[in-house]
Design a protein around this motif. Structure first.
Motif, PDB file in Angstrom:
ATOM      1  N   SER A  76      -8.328  15.497   0.671  1.00  0.00           N
ATOM      2  CA  SER A  76      -8.677  14.172  -0.220  1.00  0.00           C
ATOM      3  C   SER A  76      -7.441  13.554  -0.047  1.00  0.00           C
ATOM      4  O   SER A  76      -6.205  14.260   0.059  1.00  0.00           O
ATOM      5  N   LEU A  77      -7.317  12.136  -0.229  1.00  0.00           N
ATOM      6  CA  LEU A  77      -6.301  11.335  -0.462  1.00  0.00           C
ATOM      7  C   LEU A  77      -6.554  10.211  -1.546  1.00  0.00           C
ATOM      8  O   LEU A  77      -7.743   9.713  -1.300  1.00  0.00           O
ATOM      9  N   LYS A  78      -5.466   9.699  -2.184  1.00  0.00           N
ATOM     10  CA  LYS A  78      -5.748   8.483  -2.927  1.00  0.00           C
ATOM     11  C   LYS A  78      -4.659   7.476  -2.506  1.00  0.00           C
ATOM     12  O   LYS A  78      -3.459   7.522  -2.720  1.00  0.00           O
ATOM     13  N   LEU A  79      -5.284   6.616  -2.102  1.00  0.00           N
ATOM     14  CA  LEU A  79      -4.457   5.172  -1.687  1.00  0.00           C
ATOM     15  C   LEU A  79      -4.299   4.231  -2.911  1.00  0.00           C
ATOM     16  O   LEU A  79      -5.193   4.032  -3.675  1.00  0.00           O
ATOM     17  N   SER A  80      -3.240   3.750  -2.863  1.00  0.00           N
ATOM     18  CA  SER A  80      -2.975   2.822  -3.882  1.00  0.00           C
ATOM     19  C   SER A  80      -2.355   1.143  -3.288  1.00  0.00           C
ATOM     20  O   SER A  80      -1.513   1.176  -2.045  1.00  0.00           O
ATOM     21  N   CYS A  81      -2.678   0.437  -3.862  1.00  0.00           N
ATOM     22  CA  CYS A  81      -2.317  -1.174  -3.427  1.00  0.00           C
ATOM     23  C   CYS A  81      -2.022  -1.871  -4.837  1.00  0.00           C
ATOM     24  O   CYS A  81      -2.669  -2.045  -5.552  1.00  0.00           O
ATOM     25  N   THR A  82      -0.482  -2.228  -4.728  1.00  0.00           N
ATOM     26  CA  THR A  82      -0.177  -2.979  -6.002  1.00  0.00           C
ATOM     27  C   THR A  82       0.279  -4.812  -5.609  1.00  0.00           C
ATOM     28  O   THR A  82       0.747  -4.969  -4.568  1.00  0.00           O
ATOM     29  N   ALA A  83      -0.333  -5.497  -6.397  1.00  0.00           N
ATOM     30  CA  ALA A  83      -0.241  -7.020  -5.984  1.00  0.00           C
ATOM     31  C   ALA A  83       0.846  -7.515  -6.836  1.00  0.00           C
ATOM     32  O   ALA A  83       0.883  -7.129  -7.860  1.00  0.00           O
ATOM     33  N   SER A  84       1.571  -8.400  -6.225  1.00  0.00           N
ATOM     34  CA  SER A  84       2.573  -9.207  -7.002  1.00  0.00           C
ATOM     35  C   SER A  84       2.488 -10.948  -6.860  1.00  0.00           C
ATOM     36  O   SER A  84       1.898 -11.122  -5.635  1.00  0.00           O
ATOM     37  N   GLY A  85       2.611 -11.796  -7.646  1.00  0.00           N
ATOM     38  CA  GLY A  85       2.622 -13.122  -7.431  1.00  0.00           C
ATOM     39  C   GLY A  85       1.229 -13.610  -7.370  1.00  0.00           C
ATOM     40  O   GLY A  85       0.798 -14.643  -6.605  1.00  0.00           O
ATOM     41  N   GLU A  88       0.765  -1.396   0.144  1.00  0.00           N
ATOM     42  CA  GLU A  88       0.183  -0.106   0.207  1.00  0.00           C
ATOM     43  C   GLU A  88       0.795   1.247   0.094  1.00  0.00           C
ATOM     44  O   GLU A  88       1.872   1.215   0.597  1.00  0.00           O
ATOM     45  N   SER A  89       0.592   2.373  -0.539  1.00  0.00           N
ATOM     46  CA  SER A  89       0.969   3.647  -0.478  1.00  0.00           C
ATOM     47  C   SER A  89      -0.035   4.547  -0.681  1.00  0.00           C
ATOM     48  O   SER A  89      -1.235   4.602  -1.004  1.00  0.00           O
ATOM     49  N   GLY A  90       0.225   6.091  -0.417  1.00  0.00           N
ATOM     50  CA  GLY A  90      -0.722   7.051  -0.251  1.00  0.00           C
ATOM     51  C   GLY A  90      -1.162   7.725   0.883  1.00  0.00           C
ATOM     52  O   GLY A  90      -1.595   8.634   0.733  1.00  0.00           O
ATOM     53  N   GLY A  91      -0.820   6.843   2.046  1.00  0.00           N
ATOM     54  CA  GLY A  91      -1.238   7.489   3.285  1.00  0.00           C
ATOM     55  C   GLY A  91      -0.418   8.843   3.457  1.00  0.00           C
ATOM     56  O   GLY A  91       0.394   9.128   3.072  1.00  0.00           O
ATOM     57  N   GLY A  92      -1.039   9.529   4.694  1.00  0.00           N
ATOM     58  CA  GLY A  92      -0.391  10.780   4.969  1.00  0.00           C
ATOM     59  C   GLY A  92      -1.149  11.699   5.957  1.00  0.00           C
ATOM     60  O   GLY A  92      -2.273  11.223   6.318  1.00  0.00           O
ATOM     61  N   ASP A  94      -7.222  -1.420 -11.537  1.00  0.00           N
ATOM     62  CA  ASP A  94      -6.822  -1.574 -12.913  1.00  0.00           C
ATOM     63  C   ASP A  94      -5.942  -2.939 -12.895  1.00  0.00           C
ATOM     64  O   ASP A  94      -4.846  -3.153 -12.351  1.00  0.00           O
ATOM     65  N   ASN A  95      -6.398  -3.908 -13.510  1.00  0.00           N
ATOM     66  CA  ASN A  95      -6.008  -5.374 -13.681  1.00  0.00           C
ATOM     67  C   ASN A  95      -4.780  -5.317 -14.322  1.00  0.00           C
ATOM     68  O   ASN A  95      -3.778  -6.053 -13.890  1.00  0.00           O
ATOM     69  N   ALA A  96      -4.448  -4.447 -15.177  1.00  0.00           N
ATOM     70  CA  ALA A  96      -3.166  -4.536 -16.040  1.00  0.00           C
ATOM     71  C   ALA A  96      -1.938  -3.759 -15.199  1.00  0.00           C
ATOM     72  O   ALA A  96      -0.906  -4.557 -15.271  1.00  0.00           O
ATOM     73  N   LYS A  97      -2.299  -3.282 -14.293  1.00  0.00           N
ATOM     74  CA  LYS A  97      -1.430  -2.710 -13.309  1.00  0.00           C
ATOM     75  C   LYS A  97      -1.289  -3.554 -12.017  1.00  0.00           C
ATOM     76  O   LYS A  97      -0.367  -3.215 -11.244  1.00  0.00           O
ATOM     77  N   ARG A  98      -2.028  -4.331 -11.865  1.00  0.00           N
ATOM     78  CA  ARG A  98      -2.459  -5.242 -10.778  1.00  0.00           C
ATOM     79  C   ARG A  98      -2.523  -4.264  -9.353  1.00  0.00           C
ATOM     80  O   ARG A  98      -1.761  -4.616  -8.416  1.00  0.00           O
ATOM     81  N   SER A  99      -3.265  -3.296  -9.656  1.00  0.00           N
ATOM     82  CA  SER A  99      -3.550  -2.468  -8.496  1.00  0.00           C
ATOM     83  C   SER A  99      -5.046  -2.301  -8.180  1.00  0.00           C
ATOM     84  O   SER A  99      -5.682  -2.663  -9.295  1.00  0.00           O
ATOM     85  N   VAL A 100      -5.201  -1.693  -6.886  1.00  0.00           N
ATOM     86  CA  VAL A 100      -6.392  -1.227  -6.613  1.00  0.00           C
ATOM     87  C   VAL A 100      -6.321   0.164  -5.746  1.00  0.00           C
ATOM     88  O   VAL A 100      -5.233   0.240  -5.219  1.00  0.00           O
TER      89      VAL A 100
END
Length: 112
Positions: free
Chosen positions: A17-26, A6-10, A71-77
């Motif tokens: 406003s804030l936008k959080l990101s989560c990237t998956a692998s494997g 995860e990233s984007g907190g603060g 975004d499935n192509a980026k493997r992110s939510v």
């Protein structure tokens, strides 16, 4: 290995406003349920939002303010958070099922 990052907190002022990101692998990302949960000090971890092939669900307190997307192509939510309130302050966690995996969390603090 399977992991969520995860990233984007603060720190943000009330109403901001804030936008959080989560990237998956494997992970076979496209067929999974993804979710955002949060946990404030002294409280239980609670659902914020989920997204599946069938649609989205939100905790009542964030409806109209937060939007979950993927975004499935980026493997992110993502979690777009608008009109933030002090009571939104928490550690926010990304979740994916299958396989049932949590991220480490990202801290969101809403304060003047």
């Amino acid at each position: 290995q399977m992991q969520l990052v995860e990233s984007g907190g603060g720190l943000v002022q009330p109403g901001g406003s804030l936008k959080l990101s989560c990237t998956a692998s494997g992970i076979f990302f496209s067929l999974t349920t993804m979710g955002w949960y949060r946990q404030a000090p002294g409280k239980q971890r609670e659902l914020v939002a989920t997204i599946t092939s069938s649609g989205t669900n939100y905790q009542n307190s964030v409806k109209g303010r937060f939007t979950i997307s993927r975004d499935n192509a980026k493997r992110s939510v993502y979690l777009q958070m608008n009109s933030l309130k002090a009571e939104d302050s928490a550690v926010y966690y990304c979740y994916i099922n299958p396989p049932g995996l949590w991220g480490k969390g990202t801290l969101v603090t809403v304060s003047s």
